[in-house]
Design an enzyme around this catalytic site. Structure first.
Site, PDB file in Angstrom:
ATOM      1  N   ASP A   1      39.807  39.359  30.875  1.00 48.01           N
ATOM      2  CA  ASP A   1      39.190  39.230  32.198  1.00 48.01           C
ATOM      3  C   ASP A   1      40.118  39.809  33.255  1.00 48.01           C
ATOM      4  O   ASP A   1      41.183  39.277  33.508  1.00 48.01           O
ATOM      5  CB  ASP A   1      38.920  37.746  32.476  1.00 48.01           C
ATOM      6  CG  ASP A   1      38.195  37.536  33.785  1.00 48.01           C
ATOM      7  OD1 ASP A   1      38.110  38.489  34.594  1.00 48.01           O
ATOM      8  OD2 ASP A   1      37.723  36.416  34.016  1.00 48.01           O
TER       9      ASP A   1
ATOM     10  N   ASP B   1      35.283  45.107  37.603  1.00 52.02           N
ATOM     11  CA  ASP B   1      35.343  43.873  36.828  1.00 52.02           C
ATOM     12  C   ASP B   1      34.992  44.148  35.370  1.00 52.02           C
ATOM     13  O   ASP B   1      34.036  44.865  35.084  1.00 52.02           O
ATOM     14  CB  ASP B   1      34.364  42.852  37.423  1.00 52.02           C
ATOM     15  CG  ASP B   1      34.487  41.498  36.750  1.00 52.02           C
ATOM     16  OD1 ASP B   1      35.616  41.117  36.393  1.00 52.02           O
ATOM     17  OD2 ASP B   1      33.461  40.822  36.577  1.00 52.02           O
TER      18      ASP B   1
END
Ligand SMILES: *[C@@H]1O[C@H](CO)[C@@H](O)[C@H](O)[C@H]1NC(C)=O
Ligand SMILES: *[C@@H]1O[C@H](CO)[C@@H](O)[C@H](O)[C@H]1NC(C)=O
Ligand SMILES: *[C@@H]1O[C@H](CO)[C@@H](O)[C@H](O)[C@H]1NC(C)=O
Ligand SMILES: *[C@@H]1O[C@H](CO)[C@@H](O)[C@H](O)[C@H]1NC(C)=O
Length: 432
Positions: free
Chosen positions: A114, A312
């Site tokens: 992440d 992201d």
């Protein structure tokens, strides 16, 4: 078009018994480069036990994105900084995973990757409420240490408490609460050893949003992996994300300064309130040859409100704020023409059941134009009967000011995060 969707809790479909046993999946990571697996890949133990239809998997990914957007919006809206484990819903179903080892002798874990999170946490033996089996046993590691309440790291976690002299903390995410001990042990990434890596050893979790094997946050906050490996990796990493459609795919996560050089670059922007997010300056979007009409405020970076554009790895489909999305979608529809009627699929509002000519879409960043190939713009059903523009408007229940360049739009590109030089680089690379 309406497709029935049964909202079975995602995790219940997963089985730990499979994956990572075939020779291909077991092949070793080299140097400072880790293989990156999609959760649906053959090598992932988290892939659904039952085969899902194409529509079901798209709708699953959309539902997951909704949670991810809520999480990202809470990050930009909140003012306090939660350096370790600030994750909420997302860890329950990460999109990409990497293999890491913790302890001496090393125990293997599949960590969720992440980019916009500093979290470092792992479910430990005896954890109440974690999925079974827990991936890490402190008692089997000779290098495992608890951190004391007096340690400086104990001040950087949310809600620190002392149990005996050991530092514990807890946090809420999604429908879950997590209580963890702050600990350190040797982390092994590919051939690199990181002694004394500080992370949260989860003791107790409630609710259904618990991470299965832990999280590898690549954010740039104080207790992040990047902060803890400053000497080794100099806050520099890149990845190539494989497509979720290809079956035997692995991408790569390359840590450190040995990086490709033939890339286009745009400056990374820093929001002091949300230091771990990777903001860039998206200035315009082109559909075909036309720069679509987007009010500048819809794209502008604003550290006070958190508005702007981030890259992201955890969101699947790119999300644009309403005026930006509408402009892109309208021009896309105009270019495709009216010959084929527009239909919908879950959160996608621009789908076609006939064959269409897909116009190129160019994201224009400061100093860098990125023209997406067709595979990064639309998704096709396996049967080829439906094609959707694979982007969506920021969900209106989130009230978000954030544009998110998501992983579907990054697949088969090398994306370089060069924090020391404050820049993000991109080049096409086929890694599916
Ligand atoms: C670490 O702390 C836990 C919980 O307080 C305890 O059970 C364990 O024995 C400690 N481990 C070490 C190596 O000190
Ligand atoms: C978390 O820690 C705080 C502060 O120590 C405590 O007040 C709270 O009850 C804890 N919450 C949970 C869910 O354990
Ligand atoms: C994936 O790998 C398996 C076993 O190695 C092989 O049988 C299969 O044909 C491969 N599939 C694709 C799409 O490459
Ligand atoms: C990006 O494209 C625009 C419009 O086509 C052009 O004016 C600009 O010079 C390009 N920027 C770069 C860095 O190539």
């Amino acid at each position: 078009m309406k497709i029935p969707l049964v909202f079975t809790p995602f995790l219940l479909l997963f089985s730990l018994a499979q994956g990572l046993n075939s020779p291909k999946c077991d092949s070793h990571d080299d140097g400072s480069t880790l293989k990156v697996f999609h959760v649906f890949s053959q090598c992932s133990p988290f892939r659904p036990a039952k085969a899902m239809s194409w529509e079901e998997s798209v709708l699953q990914l959309q539902a997951k994105d909704q949670a991810r957007m809520q999480y990202l919006s809470s990050l930009v809206a909140r003012r306090s900084v939660l350096p370790v484990a600030s994750g909420r819903q997302i860890t329950q179903s990460p999109t990409y995973i990497v293999r890491a080892k913790i302890g001496t002798p090393p125990q293997t874990l599949l960590l969720a990757m992440d980019t916009n999170n500093d979290a470092a946490w792992v479910p430990c033996t005896g954890c109440v409420g974690c999925s079974s089996p827990t991936p890490f046993s402190p008692a089997k590691s000779t290098t495992f240490r608890n951190l004391t309440c007096g340690s400086p790291q104990c001040n950087q976690v949310p809600n620190p408490t002392c149990s005996g002299s050991a530092c514990s903390f807890n946090l809420t995410y999604g429908s879950s609460t997590v209580a963890a001990n702050l600990v350190r042990d040797t982390l092994t990434l590919a051939a690199d050893r990181v002694p004394g890596y500080t992370f949260g050893c989860i003791q107790k979790a409630t609710g259904s949003s618990v991470p299965q094997q832990g999280l590898l946050g690549l954010g740039r906050g104080p207790l992040s992996l990047l902060a803890q490996t400053q000497n080794l990796y100099k806050s520099t990493f890149s990845y190539c994300l494989p497509s979720f459609k290809a079956l035997n795919f692995t991408g790569s996560l390359r840590l450190g300064l040995a990086q490709p050089t033939r890339l286009k670059f745009t400056p990374l922007l820093k929001n002091p309130r949300r230091s771990s997010l990777y903001y860039v300056n998206l200035v315009a979007i082109k559909v075909g040859r036309k720069i679509v009409d987007i009010p500048p405020a819809a794209l502008a970076f604003n550290p006070a409100t958190g508005a702007g554009t981030i890259f992201d790895s955890g969101t699947v489909f790119t999300r644009l704020v309403e005026p930006a999305y509408t402009a892109v979608r309208n021009e896309f529809r105009r270019r495709v023409g009216r010959r084929v009627p527009v239909t919908t699929l879950g959160g996608f509002d621009t789908c076609y059941t006939g064959s269409i000519v897909v116009p190129p879409i160019t994201f224009m960043f400061s100093g860098m134009n990125v023209t997406l190939p067709t595979d990064n713009i639309v998704i096709h059903s396996t049967a080829g009967s439906i094609t959707c523009l694979a982007m969506a408007v920021t969900p209106n229940n989130v009230n978000s000011v954030l544009n998110v360049i998501a992983n579907m739009q990054q697949q088969n590109h090398r994306v370089l995060y060069d924090v020391p030089n404050s820049r993000l680089g991109i080049a096409r690379e086929l890694c599916s």
